[in-house]
Design a protein around this motif. Sequence first.
Motif, PDB file in Angstrom:
ATOM      1  N   PHE A  29      10.378  -2.847  -1.127  1.00 33.15           N
ATOM      2  CA  PHE A  29      11.701  -1.942  -0.395  1.00 33.15           C
ATOM      3  C   PHE A  29      10.988  -1.311   0.534  1.00 33.15           C
ATOM      4  O   PHE A  29      11.740  -1.024   1.692  1.00 33.15           O
ATOM      5  CB  PHE A  29      12.508  -0.445  -1.262  1.00 33.15           C
ATOM      6  CG  PHE A  29      13.388   0.459  -0.542  1.00 33.15           C
ATOM      7  CD1 PHE A  29      14.724   0.247  -0.295  1.00 33.15           C
ATOM      8  CD2 PHE A  29      12.344   1.523  -0.160  1.00 33.15           C
ATOM      9  CE1 PHE A  29      14.664   1.506   0.263  1.00 33.15           C
ATOM     10  CE2 PHE A  29      13.202   2.537   0.731  1.00 33.15           C
ATOM     11  CZ  PHE A  29      14.628   2.459   0.113  1.00 33.15           C
ATOM     12  N   ALA A  30       9.952  -0.900   0.101  1.00 26.96           N
ATOM     13  CA  ALA A  30       9.020  -0.180   1.618  1.00 26.96           C
ATOM     14  C   ALA A  30       9.082  -1.408   2.636  1.00 26.96           C
ATOM     15  O   ALA A  30       9.095  -0.689   3.861  1.00 26.96           O
ATOM     16  CB  ALA A  30       7.641  -0.729   0.913  1.00 26.96           C
ATOM     17  N   GLN A  31       9.257  -2.421   2.367  1.00 28.41           N
ATOM     18  CA  GLN A  31       8.966  -3.393   3.683  1.00 28.41           C
ATOM     19  C   GLN A  31      10.131  -3.772   4.561  1.00 28.41           C
ATOM     20  O   GLN A  31      10.764  -3.411   5.685  1.00 28.41           O
ATOM     21  CB  GLN A  31       8.970  -4.891   2.757  1.00 28.41           C
ATOM     22  CG  GLN A  31       8.885  -6.573   3.880  1.00 28.41           C
ATOM     23  CD  GLN A  31       7.930  -6.409   4.422  1.00 28.41           C
ATOM     24  OE1 GLN A  31       6.728  -6.277   4.273  1.00 28.41           O
ATOM     25  NE2 GLN A  31       7.977  -6.927   5.988  1.00 28.41           N
ATOM     26  N   ALA A  32      11.338  -3.513   3.213  1.00 23.96           N
ATOM     27  CA  ALA A  32      12.848  -3.116   4.109  1.00 23.96           C
ATOM     28  C   ALA A  32      12.351  -2.115   5.122  1.00 23.96           C
ATOM     29  O   ALA A  32      13.223  -2.281   6.240  1.00 23.96           O
ATOM     30  CB  ALA A  32      13.735  -3.027   2.847  1.00 23.96           C
ATOM     31  N   VAL A  33      12.072  -1.191   4.907  1.00 26.56           N
ATOM     32  CA  VAL A  33      12.237   0.196   5.597  1.00 26.56           C
ATOM     33  C   VAL A  33      11.153  -0.196   6.852  1.00 26.56           C
ATOM     34  O   VAL A  33      11.367  -0.306   8.017  1.00 26.56           O
ATOM     35  CB  VAL A  33      11.511   1.332   4.752  1.00 26.56           C
ATOM     36  CG1 VAL A  33      11.200   2.415   5.669  1.00 26.56           C
ATOM     37  CG2 VAL A  33      12.222   1.404   3.877  1.00 26.56           C
ATOM     38  N   ALA A  43       0.567  -1.487  -0.328  1.00 25.15           N
ATOM     39  CA  ALA A  43      -0.173   0.306  -0.096  1.00 25.15           C
ATOM     40  C   ALA A  43       0.606   1.257   0.086  1.00 25.15           C
ATOM     41  O   ALA A  43       0.437   1.975  -0.573  1.00 25.15           O
ATOM     42  CB  ALA A  43      -1.251   0.018   0.649  1.00 25.15           C
ATOM     43  N   ILE A  44       1.685   1.224   0.843  1.00 19.11           N
ATOM     44  CA  ILE A  44       3.150   2.343   1.230  1.00 19.11           C
ATOM     45  C   ILE A  44       3.151   2.476  -0.632  1.00 19.11           C
ATOM     46  O   ILE A  44       3.504   3.413  -1.080  1.00 19.11           O
ATOM     47  CB  ILE A  44       3.691   2.560   2.909  1.00 19.11           C
ATOM     48  CG1 ILE A  44       3.185   2.171   3.073  1.00 19.11           C
ATOM     49  CG2 ILE A  44       5.226   2.650   1.932  1.00 19.11           C
ATOM     50  CD1 ILE A  44       3.893   1.965   4.461  1.00 19.11           C
ATOM     51  N   ALA A  45       3.826   1.833  -0.901  1.00 19.06           N
ATOM     52  CA  ALA A  45       5.438   1.273  -2.123  1.00 19.06           C
ATOM     53  C   ALA A  45       3.606   2.698  -3.779  1.00 19.06           C
ATOM     54  O   ALA A  45       4.014   3.252  -4.114  1.00 19.06           O
ATOM     55  CB  ALA A  45       5.913   0.285  -2.644  1.00 19.06           C
ATOM     56  N   GLU A  46       2.664   1.706  -3.092  1.00 21.53           N
ATOM     57  CA  GLU A  46       1.462   2.075  -4.281  1.00 21.53           C
ATOM     58  C   GLU A  46       0.917   3.616  -4.137  1.00 21.53           C
ATOM     59  O   GLU A  46       1.027   4.320  -5.601  1.00 21.53           O
ATOM     60  CB  GLU A  46       0.075   1.500  -4.304  1.00 21.53           C
ATOM     61  CG  GLU A  46      -0.528   1.654  -5.416  1.00 21.53           C
ATOM     62  CD  GLU A  46      -1.339   0.526  -5.423  1.00 21.53           C
ATOM     63  OE1 GLU A  46      -2.841   0.594  -5.812  1.00 21.53           O
ATOM     64  OE2 GLU A  46      -1.044  -1.014  -5.002  1.00 21.53           O
ATOM     65  N   GLU A  75       2.285   6.500  -6.983  1.00 20.47           N
ATOM     66  CA  GLU A  75       0.807   7.388  -7.631  1.00 20.47           C
ATOM     67  C   GLU A  75       1.413   9.117  -8.180  1.00 20.47           C
ATOM     68  O   GLU A  75       1.212   9.930  -8.575  1.00 20.47           O
ATOM     69  CB  GLU A  75      -0.363   7.554  -6.872  1.00 20.47           C
ATOM     70  CG  GLU A  75      -1.204   6.009  -7.067  1.00 20.47           C
ATOM     71  CD  GLU A  75      -1.691   6.151  -6.024  1.00 20.47           C
ATOM     72  OE1 GLU A  75      -2.557   4.947  -5.976  1.00 20.47           O
ATOM     73  OE2 GLU A  75      -2.638   7.097  -5.441  1.00 20.47           O
ATOM     74  N   ILE A  76       2.359   9.577  -6.082  1.00 21.99           N
ATOM     75  CA  ILE A  76       1.906  10.813  -6.277  1.00 21.99           C
ATOM     76  C   ILE A  76       4.044  10.438  -7.035  1.00 21.99           C
ATOM     77  O   ILE A  76       3.869  12.202  -7.988  1.00 21.99           O
ATOM     78  CB  ILE A  76       2.802  11.170  -4.932  1.00 21.99           C
ATOM     79  CG1 ILE A  76       1.431  10.640  -3.370  1.00 21.99           C
ATOM     80  CG2 ILE A  76       3.053  12.006  -4.657  1.00 21.99           C
ATOM     81  CD1 ILE A  76       1.468  10.456  -2.301  1.00 21.99           C
ATOM     82  N   ALA A  77       4.126  10.041  -6.774  1.00 26.96           N
ATOM     83  CA  ALA A  77       5.336  10.309  -7.513  1.00 26.96           C
ATOM     84  C   ALA A  77       5.479  10.350  -9.408  1.00 26.96           C
ATOM     85  O   ALA A  77       6.257  10.092 -10.048  1.00 26.96           O
ATOM     86  CB  ALA A  77       6.869   9.540  -7.418  1.00 26.96           C
ATOM     87  N   ASP A  78       4.932   9.609  -9.657  1.00 26.92           N
ATOM     88  CA  ASP A  78       4.118   9.217 -10.876  1.00 26.92           C
ATOM     89  C   ASP A  78       5.108   7.963 -11.511  1.00 26.92           C
ATOM     90  O   ASP A  78       5.565   8.027 -12.708  1.00 26.92           O
ATOM     91  CB  ASP A  78       3.662  10.626 -12.023  1.00 26.92           C
ATOM     92  CG  ASP A  78       3.254  10.316 -13.271  1.00 26.92           C
ATOM     93  OD1 ASP A  78       2.479   9.220 -12.469  1.00 26.92           O
ATOM     94  OD2 ASP A  78       3.057  10.259 -13.812  1.00 26.92           O
ATOM     95  N   ILE A  81       5.833   3.733  11.383  1.00 28.29           N
ATOM     96  CA  ILE A  81       6.050   4.752  10.102  1.00 28.29           C
ATOM     97  C   ILE A  81       5.311   5.862   9.833  1.00 28.29           C
ATOM     98  O   ILE A  81       4.377   6.246  11.195  1.00 28.29           O
ATOM     99  CB  ILE A  81       5.117   3.912   9.260  1.00 28.29           C
ATOM    100  CG1 ILE A  81       5.918   2.533   9.168  1.00 28.29           C
ATOM    101  CG2 ILE A  81       5.213   4.972   8.093  1.00 28.29           C
ATOM    102  CD1 ILE A  81       7.694   2.764   8.854  1.00 28.29           C
ATOM    103  N   LEU A  82       6.112   7.393  10.748  1.00 27.73           N
ATOM    104  CA  LEU A  82       5.528   8.436  10.872  1.00 27.73           C
ATOM    105  C   LEU A  82       4.696   9.425   9.655  1.00 27.73           C
ATOM    106  O   LEU A  82       3.534   9.773   9.777  1.00 27.73           O
ATOM    107  CB  LEU A  82       5.868   9.563  11.451  1.00 27.73           C
ATOM    108  CG  LEU A  82       6.568   9.207  12.805  1.00 27.73           C
ATOM    109  CD1 LEU A  82       8.036  10.580  13.230  1.00 27.73           C
ATOM    110  CD2 LEU A  82       5.892   9.083  13.526  1.00 27.73           C
ATOM    111  N   LEU A  83       5.291   9.156   8.693  1.00 24.95           N
ATOM    112  CA  LEU A  83       4.490   9.032   7.422  1.00 24.95           C
ATOM    113  C   LEU A  83       4.434   8.339   6.037  1.00 24.95           C
ATOM    114  O   LEU A  83       5.800   7.598   6.131  1.00 24.95           O
ATOM    115  CB  LEU A  83       5.228  10.755   6.807  1.00 24.95           C
ATOM    116  CG  LEU A  83       5.201  11.856   6.782  1.00 24.95           C
ATOM    117  CD1 LEU A  83       5.754  12.436   5.861  1.00 24.95           C
ATOM    118  CD2 LEU A  83       3.553  11.975   6.834  1.00 24.95           C
ATOM    119  N   GLY A  84       3.792   7.417   5.735  1.00 20.64           N
ATOM    120  CA  GLY A  84       3.913   6.384   4.841  1.00 20.64           C
ATOM    121  C   GLY A  84       4.261   7.539   2.715  1.00 20.64           C
ATOM    122  O   GLY A  84       4.460   6.116   2.008  1.00 20.64           O
ATOM    123  N   ALA A  85       3.311   8.828   3.075  1.00 25.26           N
ATOM    124  CA  ALA A  85       3.600   9.462   2.440  1.00 25.26           C
ATOM    125  C   ALA A  85       3.782  10.718   1.763  1.00 25.26           C
ATOM    126  O   ALA A  85       3.278  10.835   2.783  1.00 25.26           O
ATOM    127  CB  ALA A  85       2.478   8.527   0.533  1.00 25.26           C
TER     128      ALA A  85
END
Length: 251
Positions: free
Chosen positions: A79-83, A62-65, A69-72, A90-94
């Motif tokens: 990578f998100a899983q590693a983080v 969900a975070i990567a998606e 979307e925002i970064a297009d 997590i304070l901010l996901g996006a």
Amino acid sequence: MEVFAVDGLPEVRPGEDLAGLIEDNVDLQDGDVLCVASTVVSKAEGRGANLAAFEPGERARAIAERIGEIADEPKDPRFAQAVLEESEEILLGAPFILAVTQFGHITVNAGIDRSNVPETDLLLLPENPTASARRLHDALGVPVVVTDTSGRPFRQGQRGVALGWAGLPACRDWRGEHDREGRELTATVEAVADELAATANLVTGEGADGRPVAVVREFAFGDHDGHDALFRDPESDLVRQALRGYEYSTD
Ligand code: GDP
Ligand code: MN
Ligand code: MN
């Protein structure tokens, strides 16, 4: 006070005796503070990792998606899983992942690096940088600050910060001392470990310099109270509280 970078260090490999390498390349003196880039601490501690080892869960996808979307452009959920796995919260996901690491440092992507990492996809921060600093301090006899280059809110640009330290207090506490008018200082606590890390960063560079270790010579902490509370207490951190209500917060 003088600051210089140590030349002659090789590419640091997993299992390397980092203290021995440093000792072979610089004569340390009383009054030195040794600042060591977390990158080489991580390499020596075998903290390289490969994306293939991370199985993305629902939250990472969900975070990567959302970031994608925002970064297009597509973002790798591994990578998100590693983080996520390196983080306590997590304070901010996006639009980027702002994470509290397991040892309490707050930074983008839990400080996972992709530069100056030749052998693996990723380099994780040291698991416990203060324990790493303590080991180097015990072996070398001088105060040690483990540093990382980190961004900051409100300002453009990155600078060195302290992730862990040993042999000196992180903060110089000016409270109870007086200004030139005799007025008592009631709030000033100086983040000396961060200031030393930023000083070191001026000479270690960020790219291909190959200089991960800096010596701050004749640093004097002075006759002040000191303490180690560099990371804010989560319950009294207003910014951290505010982020919990932000629309991209994921908790
Ligand atoms: P970070 O700030 O801890 O993330 O580390 P950087 O990637 O910014 O690197 C800091 C300095 O260490 C730069 O001068 C790099 O070229 C250097 N560096 C990184 N890894 C190694 C290494 O394995 N050996 C040596 N000699 N230098 C390195
Ligand atoms: Mn880094
Ligand atoms: Mn750096």
